[in-house]
Design a protein around this motif. Structure first.
Motif, PDB file in Angstrom:
ATOM      1  N   MET A  99      49.383  56.206  91.299  1.00  0.00           N
ATOM      2  CA  MET A  99      49.576  57.614  90.906  1.00  0.00           C
ATOM      3  C   MET A  99      51.008  57.820  90.440  1.00  0.00           C
ATOM      4  N   ASP A 100      51.195  58.525  89.331  1.00  0.00           N
ATOM      5  CA  ASP A 100      52.531  58.737  88.799  1.00  0.00           C
ATOM      6  C   ASP A 100      53.300  59.727  89.660  1.00  0.00           C
ATOM      7  N   PRO A 101      54.551  59.387  90.009  1.00  0.00           N
ATOM      8  CA  PRO A 101      55.304  60.270  90.898  1.00  0.00           C
ATOM      9  C   PRO A 101      55.991  61.421  90.182  1.00  0.00           C
ATOM     10  N   THR A 102      55.902  61.507  88.853  1.00  0.00           N
ATOM     11  CA  THR A 102      56.608  62.548  88.112  1.00  0.00           C
ATOM     12  C   THR A 102      56.147  63.925  88.568  1.00  0.00           C
ATOM     13  N   PRO A 103      57.058  64.750  89.089  1.00  0.00           N
ATOM     14  CA  PRO A 103      56.642  66.073  89.605  1.00  0.00           C
ATOM     15  C   PRO A 103      55.922  66.933  88.564  1.00  0.00           C
ATOM     16  N   ALA A 104      56.386  66.855  87.303  1.00  0.00           N
ATOM     17  CA  ALA A 104      55.767  67.699  86.270  1.00  0.00           C
ATOM     18  C   ALA A 104      54.306  67.363  86.042  1.00  0.00           C
ATOM     19  N   LEU A 105      53.898  66.141  86.409  1.00  0.00           N
ATOM     20  CA  LEU A 105      52.518  65.724  86.212  1.00  0.00           C
ATOM     21  C   LEU A 105      51.669  65.857  87.468  1.00  0.00           C
ATOM     22  N   SER A 106      52.229  66.460  88.494  1.00  0.00           N
ATOM     23  CA  SER A 106      51.462  66.586  89.734  1.00  0.00           C
ATOM     24  C   SER A 106      50.497  67.774  89.692  1.00  0.00           C
ATOM     25  N   ARG A 107      50.820  68.794  88.910  1.00  0.00           N
ATOM     26  CA  ARG A 107      49.976  69.984  88.837  1.00  0.00           C
ATOM     27  C   ARG A 107      49.025  69.864  87.649  1.00  0.00           C
ATOM     28  N   ARG A 108      47.746  70.054  87.896  1.00  0.00           N
ATOM     29  CA  ARG A 108      46.749  69.922  86.830  1.00  0.00           C
ATOM     30  C   ARG A 108      46.935  71.032  85.800  1.00  0.00           C
ATOM     31  N   PRO A 109      46.940  70.678  84.532  1.00  0.00           N
ATOM     32  CA  PRO A 109      47.139  71.708  83.506  1.00  0.00           C
ATOM     33  C   PRO A 109      45.843  72.441  83.181  1.00  0.00           C
ATOM     34  N   ASP A 110      45.993  73.630  82.614  1.00  0.00           N
ATOM     35  CA  ASP A 110      44.834  74.304  82.029  1.00  0.00           C
ATOM     36  C   ASP A 110      44.380  73.583  80.768  1.00  0.00           C
ATOM     37  N   ALA A 111      45.359  73.056  80.018  1.00  0.00           N
ATOM     38  CA  ALA A 111      45.049  72.431  78.734  1.00  0.00           C
ATOM     39  C   ALA A 111      45.958  71.231  78.505  1.00  0.00           C
ATOM     40  N   LEU A 112      45.407  70.255  77.830  1.00  0.00           N
ATOM     41  CA  LEU A 112      46.117  69.053  77.418  1.00  0.00           C
ATOM     42  C   LEU A 112      46.264  69.117  75.909  1.00  0.00           C
ATOM     43  N   LEU A 113      47.485  69.233  75.421  1.00  0.00           N
ATOM     44  CA  LEU A 113      47.757  69.365  73.991  1.00  0.00           C
ATOM     45  C   LEU A 113      48.307  68.046  73.469  1.00  0.00           C
ATOM     46  N   LEU A 114      47.657  67.487  72.457  1.00  0.00           N
ATOM     47  CA  LEU A 114      47.965  66.146  71.979  1.00  0.00           C
ATOM     48  C   LEU A 114      48.419  66.160  70.532  1.00  0.00           C
ATOM     49  N   ASP A 115      49.488  65.429  70.250  1.00  0.00           N
ATOM     50  CA  ASP A 115      49.832  65.127  68.872  1.00  0.00           C
ATOM     51  C   ASP A 115      48.748  64.216  68.298  1.00  0.00           C
ATOM     52  N   PHE A 116      48.676  64.125  66.999  1.00  0.00           N
ATOM     53  CA  PHE A 116      47.632  63.321  66.348  1.00  0.00           C
ATOM     54  C   PHE A 116      48.106  61.877  66.146  1.00  0.00           C
ATOM     55  N   GLY A 117      48.993  61.655  65.168  1.00  0.00           N
ATOM     56  CA  GLY A 117      49.509  60.318  64.927  1.00  0.00           C
ATOM     57  C   GLY A 117      50.462  59.902  66.027  1.00  0.00           C
ATOM     58  N   GLY A 118      50.246  58.717  66.586  1.00  0.00           N
ATOM     59  CA  GLY A 118      51.094  58.227  67.664  1.00  0.00           C
ATOM     60  C   GLY A 118      50.565  58.538  69.037  1.00  0.00           C
ATOM     61  N   VAL A 119      49.574  59.426  69.128  1.00  0.00           N
ATOM     62  CA  VAL A 119      48.953  59.760  70.413  1.00  0.00           C
ATOM     63  C   VAL A 119      47.453  59.486  70.333  1.00  0.00           C
ATOM     64  N   VAL A 120      46.745  60.260  69.551  1.00  0.00           N
ATOM     65  CA  VAL A 120      45.300  60.027  69.410  1.00  0.00           C
ATOM     66  C   VAL A 120      45.047  58.801  68.525  1.00  0.00           C
ATOM     67  N   PHE A 121      45.795  58.700  67.432  1.00  0.00           N
ATOM     68  CA  PHE A 121      45.644  57.576  66.512  1.00  0.00           C
ATOM     69  C   PHE A 121      46.957  56.833  66.357  1.00  0.00           C
ATOM     70  N   GLN A 122      46.866  55.532  66.154  1.00  0.00           N
ATOM     71  CA  GLN A 122      48.024  54.757  65.753  1.00  0.00           C
ATOM     72  C   GLN A 122      47.863  54.435  64.272  1.00  0.00           C
ATOM     73  N   THR A 123      48.960  54.460  63.546  1.00  0.00           N
ATOM     74  CA  THR A 123      48.911  54.272  62.104  1.00  0.00           C
ATOM     75  C   THR A 123      49.640  52.998  61.706  1.00  0.00           C
ATOM     76  N   ARG A 124      49.203  52.422  60.598  1.00  0.00           N
ATOM     77  CA  ARG A 124      49.846  51.238  60.025  1.00  0.00           C
ATOM     78  C   ARG A 124      49.830  51.386  58.515  1.00  0.00           C
ATOM     79  N   LYS A 125      51.009  51.222  57.887  1.00  0.00           N
ATOM     80  CA  LYS A 125      51.075  51.313  56.434  1.00  0.00           C
ATOM     81  C   LYS A 125      50.261  50.185  55.814  1.00  0.00           C
ATOM     82  N   LEU A 126      49.427  50.508  54.861  1.00  0.00           N
ATOM     83  CA  LEU A 126      48.574  49.520  54.216  1.00  0.00           C
ATOM     84  C   LEU A 126      49.325  48.810  53.096  1.00  0.00           C
ATOM     85  N   PRO A 127      49.347  47.480  53.102  1.00  0.00           N
ATOM     86  CA  PRO A 127      49.968  46.754  51.986  1.00  0.00           C
ATOM     87  C   PRO A 127      49.284  47.145  50.673  1.00  0.00           C
ATOM     88  N   GLY A 128      50.080  47.460  49.698  1.00  0.00           N
ATOM     89  CA  GLY A 128      49.505  47.867  48.420  1.00  0.00           C
ATOM     90  C   GLY A 128      49.006  49.291  48.392  1.00  0.00           C
TER      91      GLY A 128
END
Length: 566
Positions: A1-30
Motif C-alpha cells: 500500500m502506498d504511504p503517500t498521505p494524499a492517496l489515502s483518501r478515496r477520491p470522488d473522481a479520477l481525472l486522467l491525462d490522455f497521452g502519457g497516462v492512458v496511452f503511450q505514444t511513439r513517433k512513427l518513422p516516416g
C-alpha cells in the motif's frame, strides 16, 4: 500500500491525462513524409500542385514553432488553446501562399485528426485497464483531461480501445478553448462529474503542465506517470507531484486501498461557477513563399463555363428527411451518459431540452443584423447556454465539455440525407475540366457534412470546405464565400455559386463579387420565395439562373441535356 498521505483518501473522481497516462505514444518513422503526401493530395483536389518536399519543410518548421508556443503557454496562468484554423494559418502553413493556406485551414479539423494518427502510434499504457476496473468497482468516476489539437482523434482512440464507457466525461483543450496549466480544465471535469477538484486525484505525465494545473486547481492529489518528458521539463518547475509512478500500474494498489469518506451533502460554491467563455464562444530552413501557378492557368473549360464552383450543402448537394427514431436514440444515449456522469434524467427530458435549445438557437440567429458580420454560435455555447440553460451546473459542465462530440451526434440524428440527382455528374465534369469546387455551408457541424460527402462517395471531388461552425461566420456574411474564393485562388467574376436560399446564398455571393449566382429548387426555399427574389427589387437577392435539378448546370455550361433522374 502506498504511504503517500494524499492517496489515502478515496477520491470522488479520477481525472486522467490522455497521452502519457492512458496511452503511450511513439513517433512513427516516416510519419511526417506520409502526412506531407496526405496534404499534397488534399491540395491537389483544390487545384494546388505543391511538392511534398515543400509541404514537409513547412510542416517541420510549423511543428518546431508550435512546440515553442506550447512551452511558452505553459508559463501562463490561464492559457487559451489555439483554434484549428490558427494552427494551420499561424504555424503549420504560415509560410505557404494564401490559397494553399486557406485550403488547409478550411479542412483544419480533419487534417489535425489525420496528423495525430499518421505521426504517432498510440498504445494503452500498462495497468490502465486495471486502474479503470478498480475505479468502476469502487464507484470512483473517471474523466479525461487533456491538451489536444484533436479531441476527435483522442475520442476515436478511446472508443477503439473499448474504454469509452469507462469514462464519464472527456475534456480536450481544442474543444473547450483553454489548455493546461489553466486550472479550469480540471475544475470543469470535476463539475461535470458532480464534485470539486479538492475531491479528485489528477494524473498526468508532465511537470510544467499537469503538476502545475493540478496544484492551481487544488486537486486532492497530483500524480505523475513517467513518459517521454516527465523528468526533463522545458524549464524549472516549483510545484511537485504527490507521487510518481513509472506506469499507471503503480496507482492501482493505492486506489484499491484508499479509504472512502462520506460525501458532502452540498457541492461547494466553487463547483457552481460557470465555464470560462460560456456564451461564446526541430528547426529547419524554409525557402521564401512562392506561388504554385495561377489558378486561371488550370482552367480548361471555355468562356461559358465557370472558373470555380461553390456549392451550398443542404438543399443543393443533398436533401434530407427527419428521423425521429434516430433523434430519440441520440436522446437516450445522452441520458445514459449524463447518468454515468452522475446526473439522472430521462430520454423524454433530454428530447425536450434539445428541442428547447434548438428554438433558442433559432431566436439567436434571428437576432443578428444581416447587414454586418454574422457570427456562428460555438458548440460550447449551444449546449451550455441553450440546451442546458435551466440545468444544474454539474449537468451544464458535462454538456460544455462534451459539446464537440454531442454536436456531431446531434447533427447525425436530425435527418437522413440523400444526394440530389445530377450532383455526381456535375462534380465529375468539374474534375475532368479542371474546375475547382468548394462547399460553403451554414451548419452546426462541418464534420458531419464531410462524413456525409464521404458516404456519398464524392468527397474526393471537393477541393475546399468552408463551414460556418469552423469559420465562425454564417452566410450571408461574405466572409464565408471569400474564404472559399481564397482557398481556390478563384477569380470571383468567373465563379458560380449554387444555393437554395436567395436571402442567404445569393446574397452572400453578391456581397463577395461572385459573377454568377444560381438557385436550385427543391431545397429550403419555396417556389414562391424564389419567384419573389427573381422579380423583386432587391438585386442582392436576385439569382442569375433558377434550375430544377443540379444536372441543369451542365446544360447551362455546355448546352448538353441534363442527366435523367434514376
Amino acid at each position: 500500500m502506498d504511504p503517500t498521505p494524499a492517496l489515502s483518501r478515496r477520491p470522488d473522481a479520477l481525472l486522467l491525462d490522455f497521452g502519457g497516462v492512458v496511452f503511450q505514444t511513439r513517433k512513427l518513422p516516416g510519419g511526417r513524409d506520409a502526412f506531407a503526401l496526405h496534404l499534397r493530395e488534399t491540395l491537389l483536389r483544390a487545384g494546388h500542385d505543391v511538392p511534398a518536399a515543400d509541404l514537409r519543410a513547412s510542416l517541420d518548421a510549423g511543428l518546431a514553432a508550435l512546440k515553442d508556443w506550447k512551452n511558452a503557454a505553459g508559463r501562463r496562468r490561464t492559457p487559451r488553446e489555439l483554434t484549428h484554423r490558427e494552427i494551420w494559418t499561424d504555424f503549420l502553413a504560415s509560410d505557404l501562399p494564401d490559397p494553399v493556406r486557406e485550403t488547409l485551414a478550411g479542412s483544419a479539423g480533419p487534417l489535425l485528426a489525420d496528423m495525430s494518427t499518421l505521426l504517432s502510434e498510440h498504445r494503452l499504457r500498462p495497468g490502465i485497464r486495471d486502474l479503470l476496473h478498480a475505479a468502476r468497482t469502487l464507484g470512483v468516476r473517471v474523466g479525461i483531461v487533456s491538451n489536444a489539437h484533436s479531441g476527435r482523434a483522442h475520442r476515436s482512440l478511446l472508443r477503439e480501445a473499448g474504454l469509452q464507457d469507462r469514462v464519464g466525461v472527456q475534456v480536450y483543450s481544442d474543444e473547450v478553448g483553454i489548455r493546461k496549466p489553466h486550472p479550469e480544465m480540471i475544475a470543469l471535469a470535476a463539475r461535470a462529474l458532480g464534485t470539486v477538484p479538492e475531491r479528485c486525484w489528477y494524473v498526468g505525465d508532465t511537470q510544467d503542465r499537469d503538476v502545475v494545473a493540478g496544484r492551481r486547481a487544488g486537486a486532492a492529489a497530483v500524480v505523475l506517470t513517467r513518459h517521454h518528458h516527465t523528468d526533463t521539463p522545458p524549464y524549472p518547475v516549483r510545484e511537485t507531484a504527490d507521487a510518481v509512478f513509472d506506469t499507471p500500474e503503480g496507482l492501482v494498489d493505492p486506489l484499491w486501498h484508499s479509504v472512502p469518506e462520506q460525501a458532502a451533502d452540498l457541492v461547494p460554491a466553487q463547483a457552481r461557477t460557470a465555464a470560462p467563455g460560456a456564451g461564446e464562444d526541430d528547426l529547419v530552413r524554409v525557402a521564401p513563399p512562392r506561388a504554385y501557378g495561377p489558378a486561371a492557368a488550370r482552367r480548361a473549360l471555355g468562356p461559358g463555363g465557370p472558373g470555380a464552383l461553390l456549392l451550398d450543402q443542404g438543399g443543393v448537394i443533398a436533401v434530407s428527411s427527419a428521423t425521429p427514431g434516430v433523434q430519440r436514440d441520440f436522446a437516450a444515449s445522452l441520458a445514459r451518459r449524463l447518468d454515468r456522469a452522475g446526473y439522472a434524467t430521462t430520454t423524454g427530458d433530454v428530447l425536450s431540452l434539445v428541442r428547447t435549445g434548438r428554438d433558442r438557437y433559432r431566436d439567436w440567429k434571428a437576432g443578428h443584423d444581416e447587414d454586418g458580420p454574422i457570427p456562428e454560435i460555438t458548440p460550447r455555447a449551444f449546449w451550455h447556454d441553450m440546451v442546458g440553460r435551466d440545468l444544474p451546473e454539474r449537468a451544464r459542465a458535462f454538456l460544455y465539455a462534451e459539446s464537440a462530440q454531442l454536436t456531431l451526434e446531434y447533427a447525425d440524428s436530425k435527418s437522413l440525407a440523400r444526394m440530389r440527382t445530377g450532383v455526381r455528374e456535375v462534380l465529375e465534369h468539374c474534375a475532368e475540366h479542371g474546375i475547382p469546387v468548394a462547399v460553403v455551408s451554414n451548419t452546426v457541424c462541418g464534420r458531419a457534412v464531410r462524413e456525409e460527402l464521404d458516404r456519398f462517395g464524392i468527397a474526393h471531388l471537393i477541393g475546399a470546405h468552408v463551414y460556418s461552425d469552423e469559420l465562425g461566420h454564417r452566410k450571408p456574411d461574405p466572409a464565408t464565400v471569400r474564404s472559399a474564393l481564397t482557398a481556390l485562388d478563384a477569380d470571383p467574376a468567373r465563379t458560380w455559386f449554387v444555393g437554395d436560399k436567395p436571402w442567404r446564398d445569393t446574397a452572400a455571393a453578391r456581397r463577395s463579387g461572385v459573377g454568377t449566382a444560381v438557385v436550385v429548387r427543391g431545397g429550403s426555399a419555396s417556389d414562391e420565395r424564389i419567384e419573389q427574389a427573381l422579380t423583386g427589387g432587391d438585386p442582392l437577392l436576385r439569382p442569375d439562373h433558377v434550375i430544377d435539378e443540379m444536372g441543369d448546370l451542365l446544360r447551362l455550361w455546355t448546352g448538353a441535356p441534363a442527366p435523367l433522374a434514376p
